[in-house]
Enzyme design. Sequence first.
Site, PDB file in Angstrom:
ATOM      1  N   HIS A 176      41.475  47.345  47.280  1.00 56.18           N
ATOM      2  CA  HIS A 176      42.199  47.296  48.410  1.00 56.18           C
ATOM      3  C   HIS A 176      43.971  46.927  48.314  1.00 56.18           C
ATOM      4  CE1 HIS A 176      42.846  43.079  50.237  1.00 56.18           C
ATOM      5  NE2 HIS A 176      41.720  42.888  49.409  1.00 56.18           N
ATOM      6  N   CYS A 233      46.943  33.467  52.926  1.00 55.79           N
ATOM      7  CA  CYS A 233      45.826  32.198  53.259  1.00 55.79           C
ATOM      8  C   CYS A 233      46.729  31.034  53.552  1.00 55.79           C
ATOM      9  CB  CYS A 233      44.874  31.840  52.303  1.00 55.79           C
ATOM     10  SG  CYS A 233      44.276  33.472  51.353  1.00 55.79           S
TER      11      CYS A 233
HETATM   12  C1  LIG Z   1      43.460  39.643  46.732  1.00 50.12           C
HETATM   13  C2  LIG Z   1      42.944  38.692  45.813  1.00 50.12           C
HETATM   14  C3  LIG Z   1      41.888  38.307  45.450  1.00 50.12           C
HETATM   15  C4  LIG Z   1      40.340  38.403  46.686  1.00 50.12           C
HETATM   16  O1  LIG Z   1      40.294  39.821  46.437  1.00 50.12           O
HETATM   17  P1  LIG Z   1      39.614  40.368  47.808  1.00 50.12           P
HETATM   18  O2  LIG Z   1      38.965  42.010  47.209  1.00 50.12           O
HETATM   19  O3  LIG Z   1      40.324  40.525  49.042  1.00 50.12           O
HETATM   20  O4  LIG Z   1      38.222  39.891  47.936  1.00 50.12           O
HETATM   21  C5  LIG Z   1      41.695  37.543  44.421  1.00 50.12           C
HETATM   22  N1  LIG Z   1      42.551  37.202  43.451  1.00 50.12           N
HETATM   23  C6  LIG Z   1      43.655  37.929  43.602  1.00 50.12           C
HETATM   24  C7  LIG Z   1      44.881  37.539  42.544  1.00 50.12           C
HETATM   25  C8  LIG Z   1      44.147  38.492  44.792  1.00 50.12           C
HETATM   26  O5  LIG Z   1      45.574  38.930  45.029  1.00 50.12           O
END
Ligand SMILES: *Cc1c(COP(=O)(O)O)cnc(C)c1O
Length: 383
Positions: free
Chosen positions: A205, A328
């Site tokens: 995503h 977050c």
């Molecule tokens: C968005 C992100 C995640 C988490 O990924 P998800 O697919 O949303 O669980 C982990 N590490 C980094 C560097 C991210 O940018």
Amino acid sequence: MTVAPAIYLDNAATTAVDPRVVACMLPWLHAQFGNPASRGHAFGWAAQEAVEQARADVAALVGAGAADIVWTSGATESNNLALKGALLSAHARGRHLVTVATEHSAVLDTARALQQQGIRLDVLAVDASGLLDLDRLRDALRGDTCLVSVMLVNNEIGVVQDVAAIGALCRERGILLHVDAAQATGKLPIDLRHLPVDLMSLTAHKTYGPKGIGALFVRRNPPVKLAAQMHGGGHERGLRSGTLATHQCVGMGEAFRLARLEMQAECARVRGLQRRLLAGIDRLGGVRINGDLAQRVPHNVNVSVDGVDGPELLQALEGVAVSSGSACASASLEPSHVLRALGCSDEQAHASLRLTLGRFTTADEIDVAILRLRDGVLRLRRQ
Ligand SMILES: *Cc1c(COP(=O)(O)O)cnc(C)c1O
């Protein structure tokens, strides 16, 4: 009720799903609904074939073999599987884990959870540019170090770590290297045939695919032994049980296939937008760029603006969606741990904005964002 922002400059939080990806996914929700693990009939075979094609497309973007790719629900799960799987494996070389202060919470919180279970943890500082110093890493490695975890592209400041050099150092010592590449796919070339990386977390995503699907690259040669964290039907080489979400796998496959074809042209275009945005921001005066500017993906601009408060500026920037710190971190209004690690004061961290560009960002949108930013900053500075 707030009005939906018209201009989206928060592509590091998530991206829109590319319409071409949506079109690929739809048939796998209804017409072709078979379980890819059903080996006895054509419904299952069709789904399995689609999942395996998608696996090959995901692998191709990062120069991996398809057999090295394990489907997960996203980079959070991949990071959990990599860290817990390596450290809690019966084959673990030791019980020492090394990571970096600027990692995503999905790595840092997993590392701290492991520490609660008796794993020895070292979280290394970065220099003011956000990059990890190799000597600092070398000094941290020990005889019982099992795993080093370093992200490729930082989600807040966009800086690119030298994982080739980090990996070479780890290989020399027989230590595994895990790389969180959630923010890197489609933004810079990755070739795992040459990169000395053992585990790599991927997600759809952030690269114009759907939410809720990701992958962990688990190198098979030389083999990496992980302890499964999800038990059940023994799917995915026994590393991650659970029925595969065919439509999600297909979506990630198509998103990564498009990224491979279009990355070079897209990055050149986004680089131009980044320059335009930086020039506009520079004219505000009293701004500083957070993180190394040269070792950075074109999609990221992170600045601290003197004399304003980030959350207030977000409000003032009506119609332009950006982040103050990480998504977050801004929910909790804690100063960003990444900016703190660069040596920013709490005040500078709170006065920071992250603007992240993507495939669907236009030059006109950048120009409007600059105008709104200027209005907002001037207003807040006058108060
Ligand atoms: C968005 C992100 C995640 C988490 O990924 P998800 O697919 O949303 O669980 C982990 N590490 C980094 C560097 C991210 O940018």
